[in-house]
Design a protein around this motif. Sequence first.
Motif, short mmCIF file in Angstrom:
data_model
loop_
_atom_site.label_atom_id
_atom_site.label_comp_id
_atom_site.label_asym_id
_atom_site.label_seq_id
_atom_site.Cartn_x
_atom_site.Cartn_y
_atom_site.Cartn_z
N VAL A 196 0.84 -1.19 0.00
CA VAL A 196 0.00 0.00 0.00
C VAL A 196 0.88 1.24 0.00
N GLN A 197 0.54 2.16 -0.89
CA GLN A 197 1.12 3.50 -0.86
C GLN A 197 0.00 4.42 -0.41
N LYS A 223 -1.51 8.01 0.36
CA LYS A 223 -1.39 9.42 0.00
C LYS A 223 -2.47 10.18 0.75
N ILE A 242 0.45 11.65 -9.11
CA ILE A 242 1.28 10.50 -8.75
C ILE A 242 2.46 10.46 -9.70
N ASN A 300 6.92 6.24 -9.12
CA ASN A 300 6.31 5.51 -8.01
C ASN A 300 5.45 4.36 -8.52
N ILE A 301 4.74 4.58 -9.63
CA ILE A 301 3.95 3.50 -10.24
C ILE A 301 4.88 2.37 -10.65
N LEU A 338 6.08 0.41 -7.59
CA LEU A 338 5.07 -0.50 -7.05
C LEU A 338 4.88 -1.71 -7.96
N TYR A 396 -1.67 -1.28 -4.02
CA TYR A 396 -2.80 -0.36 -4.04
C TYR A 396 -2.36 1.02 -3.60
N TYR A 397 -2.99 2.01 -4.22
CA TYR A 397 -2.91 3.37 -3.71
C TYR A 397 -4.12 3.58 -2.82
N PHE A 403 -5.95 6.72 -0.86
CA PHE A 403 -5.99 8.17 -0.75
C PHE A 403 -6.84 8.54 0.45
N TYR A 417 -9.50 4.04 -2.67
CA TYR A 417 -8.39 3.20 -3.08
C TYR A 417 -8.59 2.72 -4.51
N VAL A 427 -2.88 -0.49 -8.36
CA VAL A 427 -1.88 0.08 -9.26
C VAL A 427 -2.13 -0.43 -10.67
#
Length: 139
Positions: free
Chosen positions: A73-74, A76, A93, A97-98, A101, A109-110, A112, A122, A125
Amino acid sequence: MAAKDLDDENLPKVNPNESLETISNVFFRKRFGVEKIEIRSETVRDKGIDFHIEVNKESASGGSVYNNYRFAVQLKATNKIKKGTDGSFGIQISTSNISYLLNNGMRAYYVFYHHPTDCFYYDSVKNILDQIKSKNEQW
């Protein structure tokens, strides 16, 4: 010797982005029960993954067992969301970073966090990559 007023001190300023990151981290962790989910923070030199999350499985004999079903998980956080005409929203983004991941080798997953509404959103990616590729086949 007279006591100094802290207002007269040359002290570091609070960074609102760091505070927002801390808030999102705390609220994210509160969303999950520790019996079913283990959240492992990426604490050493975070390069784009904030957490590895393992989903625990209920054992037939009772309790939970680790099963190594994990994802990255990233997280943000933002105070502002720019909504699109279709009801979607966007957040900046970095493509590096993509890529980072995607190289992880596990689902990612991102997540937010919108602070004013205390809401999380969420997307995987992979879905985000598919959206980018639909707009730019060369990516």
